[in-house]
Write an enzyme that holds these catalytic residues in place. Sequence first.
Site, mmCIF file in Angstrom:
data_model
loop_
_atom_site.group_PDB
_atom_site.id
_atom_site.type_symbol
_atom_site.label_atom_id
_atom_site.label_comp_id
_atom_site.label_asym_id
_atom_site.label_seq_id
_atom_site.Cartn_x
_atom_site.Cartn_y
_atom_site.Cartn_z
ATOM 1 N N MET A 10 0.823 -1.215 0.000
ATOM 2 C CA MET A 10 0.000 0.000 0.000
ATOM 3 C C MET A 10 0.863 1.273 0.000
ATOM 4 O O MET A 10 0.861 2.012 0.961
ATOM 5 C CB MET A 10 -0.911 -0.028 1.236
ATOM 6 C CG MET A 10 -1.832 -1.234 1.282
ATOM 7 S SD MET A 10 -2.551 -1.528 2.914
ATOM 8 C CE MET A 10 -1.196 -2.351 3.783
ATOM 9 N N GLN A 52 -10.778 3.092 0.214
ATOM 10 C CA GLN A 52 -10.444 4.412 0.748
ATOM 11 C C GLN A 52 -11.314 5.486 0.094
ATOM 12 O O GLN A 52 -11.923 6.317 0.777
ATOM 13 C CB GLN A 52 -8.969 4.732 0.483
ATOM 14 C CG GLN A 52 -7.971 3.941 1.299
ATOM 15 C CD GLN A 52 -6.533 4.265 0.900
ATOM 16 O OE1 GLN A 52 -6.272 4.790 -0.187
ATOM 17 N NE2 GLN A 52 -5.589 3.942 1.775
ATOM 18 N N THR A 83 2.220 1.369 6.085
ATOM 19 C CA THR A 83 1.463 2.476 5.509
ATOM 20 C C THR A 83 1.036 3.395 6.639
ATOM 21 O O THR A 83 0.704 2.908 7.727
ATOM 22 C CB THR A 83 0.209 1.972 4.763
ATOM 23 O OG1 THR A 83 -0.748 3.032 4.619
ATOM 24 C CG2 THR A 83 -0.459 0.837 5.509
ATOM 25 N N ASN A 84 1.053 4.687 6.400
ATOM 26 C CA ASN A 84 0.523 5.622 7.392
ATOM 27 C C ASN A 84 -0.997 5.680 7.327
ATOM 28 O O ASN A 84 -1.686 5.582 8.340
ATOM 29 C CB ASN A 84 1.087 7.029 7.170
ATOM 30 C CG ASN A 84 2.493 7.208 7.675
ATOM 31 O OD1 ASN A 84 2.724 7.628 8.804
ATOM 32 N ND2 ASN A 84 3.462 6.897 6.837
ATOM 33 N N THR A 85 -1.534 5.832 6.115
ATOM 34 C CA THR A 85 -2.967 6.050 5.959
ATOM 35 C C THR A 85 -3.795 4.929 6.575
ATOM 36 O O THR A 85 -4.790 5.175 7.265
ATOM 37 C CB THR A 85 -3.331 6.201 4.474
ATOM 38 O OG1 THR A 85 -2.666 7.356 3.939
ATOM 39 C CG2 THR A 85 -4.829 6.365 4.289
ATOM 40 N N CYS A 196 3.739 9.771 5.057
ATOM 41 C CA CYS A 196 3.324 8.840 4.014
ATOM 42 C C CYS A 196 4.581 8.127 3.568
ATOM 43 O O CYS A 196 5.602 8.779 3.274
ATOM 44 C CB CYS A 196 2.660 9.561 2.846
ATOM 45 S SG CYS A 196 2.220 8.474 1.487
ATOM 46 N N THR A 197 4.531 6.808 3.522
ATOM 47 C CA THR A 197 5.757 6.060 3.253
ATOM 48 C C THR A 197 6.362 6.400 1.900
ATOM 49 O O THR A 197 7.581 6.397 1.737
ATOM 50 C CB THR A 197 5.483 4.557 3.357
ATOM 51 O OG1 THR A 197 4.341 4.222 2.578
ATOM 52 C CG2 THR A 197 5.223 4.156 4.793
ATOM 53 N N GLU A 198 5.508 6.725 0.912
ATOM 54 C CA GLU A 198 6.044 7.051 -0.417
ATOM 55 C C GLU A 198 6.783 8.385 -0.461
ATOM 56 O O GLU A 198 7.634 8.592 -1.333
ATOM 57 C CB GLU A 198 4.913 7.074 -1.461
ATOM 58 C CG GLU A 198 4.387 5.720 -1.873
ATOM 59 C CD GLU A 198 3.323 5.204 -0.926
ATOM 60 O OE1 GLU A 198 2.889 4.053 -1.088
ATOM 61 O OE2 GLU A 198 2.919 5.955 -0.002
#
Length: 237
Positions: A10, A52, A83-85, A196-198
Site C-alpha cells: 500500500m 479508501q 502504511t501511514n494512511t 506517508c511512506t512514499e
Amino acid sequence: MMTIGMLGGMSWESSAHYYRLANELVRDRLGGHHSARCVLYSVDFADIERRQAAGEWDEAADLLADAARRVEAAGADLLLLCTNTMHKVADQVAAAIDIPLLHIADVTADAVRSHGLHTVGLLGTAFTMEQDFLRDRLAGHGLTVLVPDAADRKMVHSVIYDELCLGVVSESSRARYLKVIERLIAAGAQGVVLGCTEIELLVRQEDTPLLLFPTSRLHVAAAVDQAIAAEAAAVTV
C-alpha cells in the site's frame, strides 16, 4: 532474532522501501552477511484504494485483518503495517492478531520528542492530513501538529497517488514539496513528519536543512531494535 512481520502493498513501492531498510539496518547493526528475518505479505493496493475512496474503512479493515492473521501464521513475532494512511484501522488489525502491532505514530512521536521538539508539520495523504487518526495519536504524545493549507494538501495528495505510488519521482514535485515544508516551518513547525511512506522516495533529509522525520525509516528502525534486543536477551538468559 525476532521475525518482523510486514503487511504491505500500500503501495508496493513503499513496501520495497520497508524491506530494503530492514535489511540495511540489520546489516549495519550486526555486520557480515546478516539480514533481517522477516515475513512480507503484500495486498493488492487497488482493493484498498477503492475502499479508501468510497469511505469503506470497515471493509478495508477486514481485508487487512485477514492479511495480518496470515502474517502471524507465517511466523512473525511483531507486525508493521507498512502504511501511514491505513493506520486509521490499526486498532481493528491489532485486535485480529496475538502478536504486537508497532504503531507508526508512536515511534515517530518518540523520535520527535528525542530532539526536544513539540510542534511538527505533517505531510501525507489527504486522509492522513485531514482526519484525526494520526494527528490525535501524535498529539497524545504531547505534540502539536500542523498541516498545510487546502491547496497544498490537494497537491501533496495528488503527487502521492498519481506519481509516487506509480513509481514516478519528479524533480518538479520535489521542489513543490520543499516549498510546502518551508511554509509549515514558517507557520511554526520545528520539524516535519513525512507521514506517508512514499514521500520518503521523493524528499530526503539532504534536500533541506529543515529537520524531517521519515516515518517508515523510524518504523523499521524501531522494529529492528526490538528484533535484535530480543535475540540479545535470549543469549544472556
